[in-house]
Design a protein around this motif. Structure first.
Motif, PDB file in Angstrom:
ATOM      1  N   ALA A   1       0.833  -1.209   0.000  1.00 16.15           N
ATOM      2  CA  ALA A   1       0.000   0.000   0.000  1.00 16.15           C
ATOM      3  C   ALA A   1       0.865   1.255   0.000  1.00 16.15           C
ATOM      4  CB  ALA A   1      -0.927  -0.004   1.213  1.00 16.15           C
ATOM      5  N   LEU A   2       1.965   1.237   0.744  1.00 11.66           N
ATOM      6  CA  LEU A   2       2.878   2.379   0.761  1.00 11.66           C
ATOM      7  C   LEU A   2       3.504   2.588  -0.608  1.00 11.66           C
ATOM      8  CD1 LEU A   2       4.424   4.593   2.232  1.00 11.66           C
ATOM      9  CD2 LEU A   2       6.060   2.858   3.009  1.00 11.66           C
ATOM     10  N   GLU A   3       3.864   1.505  -1.286  1.00 12.96           N
ATOM     11  CA  GLU A   3       4.456   1.602  -2.614  1.00 12.96           C
ATOM     12  C   GLU A   3       3.459   2.178  -3.624  1.00 12.96           C
ATOM     13  OE1 GLU A   3       6.436  -1.350  -6.024  1.00 12.96           O
ATOM     14  OE2 GLU A   3       5.869  -2.119  -4.049  1.00 12.96           O
ATOM     15  N   VAL A   4       2.223   1.716  -3.583  1.00 14.25           N
ATOM     16  CA  VAL A   4       1.192   2.216  -4.497  1.00 14.25           C
ATOM     17  C   VAL A   4       0.931   3.702  -4.254  1.00 14.25           C
ATOM     18  CG1 VAL A   4      -1.242   2.032  -5.124  1.00 14.25           C
ATOM     19  CG2 VAL A   4       0.118  -0.034  -4.807  1.00 14.25           C
ATOM     20  N   ALA A   5       0.867   4.103  -2.983  1.00 12.85           N
ATOM     21  CA  ALA A   5       0.624   5.510  -2.661  1.00 12.85           C
ATOM     22  C   ALA A   5       1.769   6.392  -3.144  1.00 12.85           C
ATOM     23  CB  ALA A   5       0.426   5.677  -1.162  1.00 12.85           C
ATOM     24  N   GLN A   6       2.988   5.920  -3.024  1.00 13.81           N
ATOM     25  CA  GLN A   6       4.135   6.698  -3.492  1.00 13.81           C
ATOM     26  C   GLN A   6       4.128   6.847  -5.005  1.00 13.81           C
ATOM     27  OE1 GLN A   6       7.244   4.325  -1.688  1.00 13.81           O
ATOM     28  NE2 GLN A   6       7.470   5.731   0.037  1.00 13.81           N
ATOM     29  N   GLN A   7       3.761   5.780  -5.709  1.00 18.04           N
ATOM     30  CA  GLN A   7       3.691   5.854  -7.167  1.00 18.04           C
ATOM     31  C   GLN A   7       2.608   6.829  -7.619  1.00 18.04           C
ATOM     32  OE1 GLN A   7       3.082   1.802  -8.370  1.00 18.04           O
ATOM     33  NE2 GLN A   7       5.240   1.207  -8.093  1.00 18.04           N
ATOM     34  N   ALA A   8       1.441   6.783  -6.976  1.00 18.78           N
ATOM     35  CA  ALA A   8       0.356   7.695  -7.334  1.00 18.78           C
ATOM     36  C   ALA A   8       0.735   9.151  -7.044  1.00 18.78           C
ATOM     37  CB  ALA A   8      -0.920   7.316  -6.577  1.00 18.78           C
TER      38      ALA A   8
END
Length: 338
Positions: A158-165
């Protein structure tokens, strides 16, 4: 002290966190291989006056120099560690939300800190993930996380997805900010076309007899339709307005040259002839609104009222029909008779 590796600084009980200082002290002792009989001396020499006085009061009536390192650490830890409420800590965890300018990684780290004293046990990872997603601000990051499968999503993912967005959103914002804005003559023509069309403006101005500009006293030209400056008749927003003085379409009354003529209020959208600008008696459209007949007789019908045959005019929408009391008694007026 010059032979020691590193520096942990002086502990101030009013300004610093004892838990953090104790942890750094343990690492300092381990790194420098401090002997057991010297550990207490290392701790006491890293306390300021207020903290040293507090340590002495906590071990009273024993002398501070006679206390072992473990006893001194326990006394200080008991004093600086207040009694905690698990539910109060959990309430802080559940009520937390991501700050407006807080990054995704800082938000995740703050959640871990809030969960330290919550005693979540085996549910810690699930609760951290849920709170990380649900505590996000409304935006691209939250929308992207809501699209993920909750069965396979972890906190790290979830942290990785949020950073990409967040990175994609920042890139789009930078591109929009750097994009130049071009203005051409065709764009200006399109804007004027939306305000009515330059092609129709010429016809409207000619219909009103106002195709030329009116000059001010200082020589700067003004629009002959509205009398304002900074534009010509082809771009005037009032070019389709009808004058309230002479009834001619194509200029306003403030610039009307026929202010001494009669108003053509009832001429509707018809273009009057030059001979009609000062007289409206022969206008057929005006005759429609005239209260009296001009060139033809009224339509009459024979109506029997109480045995009396009356010749009555056909009502075309009047709210009341009046009858003379000499012709019909006792009837004086009949409302909506026809």
């Amino acid at each position: 002290m010059s032979n020691f590796i590193g520096n942990i600084g002086i502990f101030d009980c009013k300004m610093q966190d004892w838990k953090i200082f104790e942890s750094r002290l343990q690492q300092f002792i381990k790194l420098n291989s401090v002997k057991d009989d010297s550990k207490c001396a290392v701790l006491l020499t890293h306390l300021n006056d207020e903290s040293y006085r507090l340590a002495r009061n906590l071990v009273y009536p024993r002398e501070l120099e006679a206390v072992t390192y473990d006893e001194l650490v326990k006394a200080l830890s008991d004093h600086f560690t207040p009694r905690r409420s698990t539910f109060a800590d959990r309430a802080k965890f559940y009520d937390a939300t991501r700050g407006e300018y807080e990054s995704a990684e800082s938000w995740a780290a703050r959640l871990r800190g809030l969960a330290i004293n919550c005693e979540f046990g085996t549910e810690l990872d699930t609760l951290l993930r849920d709170k990380f997603v649900l505590g996000m601000n409304v935006g691209a990051e939250r929308d992207r996380l809501f699209e993920m499968d909750a069965k396979t999503l972890t906190l790290s993912k979830a942290l990785e997805v949020a950073q990409q967005a967040a990175s994609a959103r920042q890139a789009r914002a930078a591109m929009v900010k750097e994009e130049p804005v071009f203005r051409s003559s065709s764009t200006a023509a399109g804007s004027s076309g939306r305000r009515g069309g330059a092609a129709r403006a010429g016809d409207a101005a000619r219909a009103g007899g106002a195709a030329s500009a009116v000059a001010r006293d200082d020589g700067e030209p003004r629009c002959s339709i509205c009398g304002l400056k900074n534009h010509n008749v082809y771009r005037c927003r009032y070019r389709n307005y009808r004058c309230e003085v002479c009834g001619v379409k194509g200029h306003l009354k403030k610039v009307c040259k026929n202010k001494g003529t009669r108003s053509g209020l009832h001429k509707l959208d018809t273009e009057p002839e030059a001979s009609q600008e000062s007289e409206c008696d022969e206008c057929k459209e005006c005759a429609v609104f005239n209260l009296r007949y001009v060139s033809y007789q009224p339509i009459k019908l024979n109506v029997s009222v109480n045995g009396s045959l009356l010749s009555m005019e056909l009502d075309s929408g009047s709210g009341t029909t009046v009858i003379s009391d000499k012709l019909c008694k006792p009837w004086v007026a009949t409302k909506n008779f026809m």
